[in-house]
Design an enzyme around this catalytic site. Structure first.
Site, PDB file in Angstrom:
ATOM      1  N   ASP A  85      -2.616   0.871   0.271  1.00 24.57           N
ATOM      2  CA  ASP A  85      -2.414   0.028  -0.905  1.00 24.57           C
ATOM      3  C   ASP A  85      -1.023  -0.601  -0.914  1.00 24.57           C
ATOM      4  O   ASP A  85      -0.838  -1.721  -1.394  1.00 24.57           O
ATOM      5  CB  ASP A  85      -2.614   0.847  -2.179  1.00 24.57           C
ATOM      6  CG  ASP A  85      -4.083   1.147  -2.444  1.00 24.57           C
ATOM      7  OD1 ASP A  85      -4.939   0.567  -1.756  1.00 24.57           O
ATOM      8  OD2 ASP A  85      -4.366   1.959  -3.334  1.00 24.57           O
ATOM      9  N   ASN A 134       0.976  -3.728  -9.418  1.00 19.40           N
ATOM     10  CA  ASN A 134       0.611  -2.358  -9.759  1.00 19.40           C
ATOM     11  C   ASN A 134       1.325  -1.853 -11.010  1.00 19.40           C
ATOM     12  O   ASN A 134       0.691  -1.596 -12.020  1.00 19.40           O
ATOM     13  CB  ASN A 134       0.946  -1.419  -8.588  1.00 19.40           C
ATOM     14  CG  ASN A 134      -0.273  -0.740  -8.016  1.00 19.40           C
ATOM     15  OD1 ASN A 134      -1.392  -1.194  -8.194  1.00 19.40           O
ATOM     16  ND2 ASN A 134      -0.057   0.353  -7.317  1.00 19.40           N
TER      17      ASN A 134
END
Length: 287
Positions: A73, A146
């Site tokens: 990620d 994020n």
């Protein structure tokens, strides 16, 4: 928009760029132009074979119509912001550990061909803008895919937070996380925050390791402006981090202001698994 597919590997996850070179060969045999753009501008010489031509993402993004991130990620976060600015869709191939954002694994990387041909579902992921205000002046601005994290890193610090100017919470603890729905499965979740569908439009505020029983996570409307102040005493320190970037040391009267960004990350979804399938597989069954 350009005519190249940019392959953005983490050379410490995709060792010797095995997956990257396989995907490059696959794409070029099917008529696509490619550039290899490692997510780190400078890496150890041994991390990338000498014969591979590499480019800096920011130098060739104007020539791209698609980005393939190969790693975990963190790899998607590294190249995603640049892709979002230029409105270029991204797909991830997991060569890391959990890889919650990456919908492909090394074993089915052939499906990249479907994505670059346009046969995918477009997911638009909300992002957050953050400003650091010191003595009335904005000294830093950034955007997050994020999360934005205030952390004492071992020091218990005071946190006061406001929503549209109204006091929302005040506590002592390790800090706070402002997360996007995409980031709800990362640090915010570990700190006790909710798991939110990544295509939702919410701002998630999650206290970290609170010394008390009252501070809880908030899921807020995207039109809110959320602010926070970290208070450090007796030589303690607090830091700000945006999507895992370098730490910025905070001063006591600094204000961190967070709001929904005009930027969106466009993720390519091939429709193989639902959000719930991925959550169960990565966060429950994987243990």
């Amino acid at each position: 928009m350009g005519d190249h597919v940019l392959l953005c590997p983490n050379p410490f996850r995709d060792v010797d760029l095995d997956v990257t070179l396989y995907v490059q060969d696959l794409l070029e045999k099917n008529g696509y132009k490619t550039y290899i753009c490692p997510i780190f501008d400078e890496v150890e010489d041994s991390a990338i074979p000498d014969h591979i031509e590499k480019h800096r993402l920011r130098d060739v993004i104007d020539e791209a119509f698609f980005v393939v991130a190969i790693g975990g990620d963190g790899t998607i976060l590294h190249c995603g912001k640049c892709a979002a600015i230029h409105k270029v869709p991204v797909i991830g191939i997991n060569a890391g550990t959990k890889g919650f954002m990456a919908i492909l694994e090394k074993g089915n990387s052939d499906l990249v061909l479907r994505a670059v041909s346009g046969d995918y579902l477009e997911e638009r992921r909300m992002m957050l803008d953050v400003s650091l205000i010191r003595n009335g002046e904005t000294i830093m601005e950034n955007s997050a895919i994020n999360d934005i994290v205030i952390n004492g890193f071992g020091d218990c610090i005071g946190v006061t937070a406001w929503c549209d100017g109204d006091k929302m919470t005040k506590y002592f603890g390790d800090g706070a996380v402002f997360a996007t729905p995409t980031g709800s499965s990362a640090y915010s979740l570990s700190a006790g925050g909710p798991l939110v569908e990544p295509t939702a439009q919410d701002i998630i505020f999650t206290p970290i390791c609170v010394h008390g029983m009252s501070a809880k996570s908030y899921v807020l409307s995207p039109d809110r402006i959320v602010s926070a102040r970290a208070e450090c005493h007796y030589g303690k320190q607090a830091f700000l981090k945006v999507d895992g970037s370098d730490l910025i040391e905070l001063e006591n009267d600094d204000i961190i202001k967070v709001k929904k960004s005009e930027l969106e990350l466009i993720m390519a979804n091939l429709g193989q698994k639902s959000f719930y399938d991925i959550a169960f597989e990565k966060l429950i069954e994987g243990y």
